[in-house]
Design a protein around this motif. Structure first.
Motif, PDB file in Angstrom:
ATOM      1  N   GLN A  31      61.325 -32.683  44.525  1.00  0.00           N
ATOM      2  CA  GLN A  31      59.853 -32.737  44.876  1.00  0.00           C
ATOM      3  C   GLN A  31      60.635 -33.577  46.506  1.00  0.00           C
ATOM      4  O   GLN A  31      59.508 -33.748  47.017  1.00  0.00           O
ATOM      5  CB  GLN A  31      58.822 -33.305  43.836  1.00  0.00           C
ATOM      6  N   SER A  49      50.350 -26.743  38.182  1.00  0.00           N
ATOM      7  CA  SER A  49      51.013 -28.037  37.094  1.00  0.00           C
ATOM      8  C   SER A  49      49.917 -28.708  37.379  1.00  0.00           C
ATOM      9  O   SER A  49      49.691 -29.476  38.185  1.00  0.00           O
ATOM     10  CB  SER A  49      52.490 -27.830  37.452  1.00  0.00           C
ATOM     11  N   SER A  55      52.672 -22.596  46.048  1.00  0.00           N
ATOM     12  CA  SER A  55      53.773 -23.465  44.771  1.00  0.00           C
ATOM     13  C   SER A  55      52.786 -22.672  43.163  1.00  0.00           C
ATOM     14  O   SER A  55      51.792 -22.122  43.410  1.00  0.00           O
ATOM     15  CB  SER A  55      53.789 -24.643  45.319  1.00  0.00           C
ATOM     16  N   GLU A  79      58.350 -25.687  42.857  1.00  0.00           N
ATOM     17  CA  GLU A  79      57.874 -27.005  42.110  1.00  0.00           C
ATOM     18  C   GLU A  79      56.478 -27.553  42.958  1.00  0.00           C
ATOM     19  O   GLU A  79      56.607 -26.920  44.575  1.00  0.00           O
ATOM     20  CB  GLU A  79      58.227 -28.055  41.417  1.00  0.00           C
ATOM     21  N   GLN A 114      51.663 -31.811  38.197  1.00  0.00           N
ATOM     22  CA  GLN A 114      52.651 -32.532  39.192  1.00  0.00           C
ATOM     23  C   GLN A 114      51.044 -32.547  40.835  1.00  0.00           C
ATOM     24  O   GLN A 114      50.481 -31.778  41.272  1.00  0.00           O
ATOM     25  CB  GLN A 114      53.672 -31.541  40.014  1.00  0.00           C
TER      26      GLN A 114
END
Length: 358
Positions: free
Chosen positions: A20, A44, A41, A10, A46
């Motif tokens: 996070q 995504s 990482s 994440e 995110q």
């Protein structure tokens, strides 16, 4: 100072969910101590905007239509193996697959277990999930030089679940960033209780339902005009009188400055809750269940799982709110004793000798 590669499935994010946010503040704390941190990482949805402000980050795509997943995975592992760093920190057991199987022979690896999920599954009687998690945890330990948890209780659970554990275990607690909790005018005019968090997480969801069903009706009946405001994602709707579901908000400090009480209801919890330390920093009086408060020894608040005790304590605070200390002494305690600088000290102590010897 050390060069650190931070590996996580994440994306560390100041504005993200608890895990996070924890990673963002741990990285920021290590950078403040003079270490250089690179983040690796996965791509995504995110956000990586906050972490890019303090560290370099490389995000890998490992599932792309028309390309070999194995080739993409090997490319990522090669990047990890060839990184010019002193130590690798891996966040979560679930990130173990990102690393080469022999990585411990290349660089020292610190695994952040944070939550011992095998213990959580065991206490809930989920034996199949427990056994799967025990296997996953052991696979992660096999590639780790050291392991860290978020509290002494989690370290105890870890050793109990893995009695033959060989890597040393560090305890790196959670903290607060005083810059996120600036001084606000404390307003005790309204009888307000606030709860905030990610309510989709099962322990938080159970705690919120308990608060709404077992505690709040009695509080609302005894205190005219009492209100409960719930901030964060996943709370759904509420039909309980005096309850407002706010969803995600941008300024928790402004919201909690109006509250007499901040509630931290967590049941069947695992690990330590970022929101508990932050609740202490709000300036409101704090009440928590034991599972919500397990990351702090002797916290300056009421810790109880008894609904009647919650009702009596909250009613007393709301009824006498104009004489309540504003801010609560818990705020000064949190901002002095629970900072991220102190929370990352065990990580710093483990990493420094490795930088010197590399």
């Amino acid at each position: 100072m050390a060069r650190i590669l931070w590996v996580s499935a994440e994306t560390p994010d100041r504005g993200g969910q608890g895990g996070q946010r924890r990673q963002f503040h741990q990285i920021n704390g290590l950078i403040d101590l003079g270490h250089e941190v690179q983040v690796l990482s996965l791509r995504s949805d995110q956000s990586d905007s906050s972490i890019r402000q303090i560290a370099s980050i490389r995000r890998f795509r490992v599932a792309v239509r028309g390309r070999s997943v194995r080739a993409l995975l090997e490319r990522m592992r090669w990047a990890i193996r060839s990184s010019d760093v002193d130590v690798i920190v891996v966040s979560h057991v679930d990130s173990r697959w990102m690393l080469p199987s022999d990585i411990r022979t290349v660089r020292p690896v610190l695994l952040d277990v944070h939550n011992v999920l095998s213990s959580w599954y065991d206490t809930r009687g989920l034996t199949e999930l427990r056994d799967d998690e025990l296997k996953a945890e052991q696979e992660a330990f096999d590639i780790s030089t050291a392991v860290m948890t978020c509290s002494a209780l989690e370290a105890e659970r870890l050793r109990r679940s893995h009695p033959g554990l060989t890597p040393p275990v560090l305890v790196a607690p959670l903290g607060v960033d005083p810059r996120e909790w600036p001084d606000e005018p404390m307003d005790r005019e309204a009888p307000l209780v606030v709860a905030f968090g990610n309510w989709s997480w099962h322990p938080n969801h159970l705690g919120l339902q308990w608060l709404l069903d077992e505690v709040w009706p009695s509080v609302h009946a005894q205190v005219p005009g009492a209100r409960l405001e719930i901030a964060g994602t996943g709370a759904g709707r509420s039909v309980h009188p005096g309850v407002t579901v706010l969803g995600r908000i941008d300024d928790l400090a402004a919201l909690t400055a109006r509250a007499t009480v901040v509630a931290v209801p967590v049941f069947e919890g695992v690990g330590a809750s970022v929101k508990f330390a932050e609740s202490l920093a709000t300036g409101a009086a704090v009440i928590s269940t034991p599972d919500g408060a397990n990351g702090v020894d002797s916290p300056p608040c009421l810790v109880s799982a008894d609904a009647t005790e919650w009702v009596e304590w909250i009613v007393a605070r709301l009824s006498n709110r104009r004489s309540e200390p504003a801010p609560s002494p818990a705020r000064a305690y949190a901002l002095s004793n629970l900072t991220w600088a102190q929370a990352v000290a065990p990580i710093d102590m483990w990493i420094r000798p490795l930088a010197i010897s590399s």
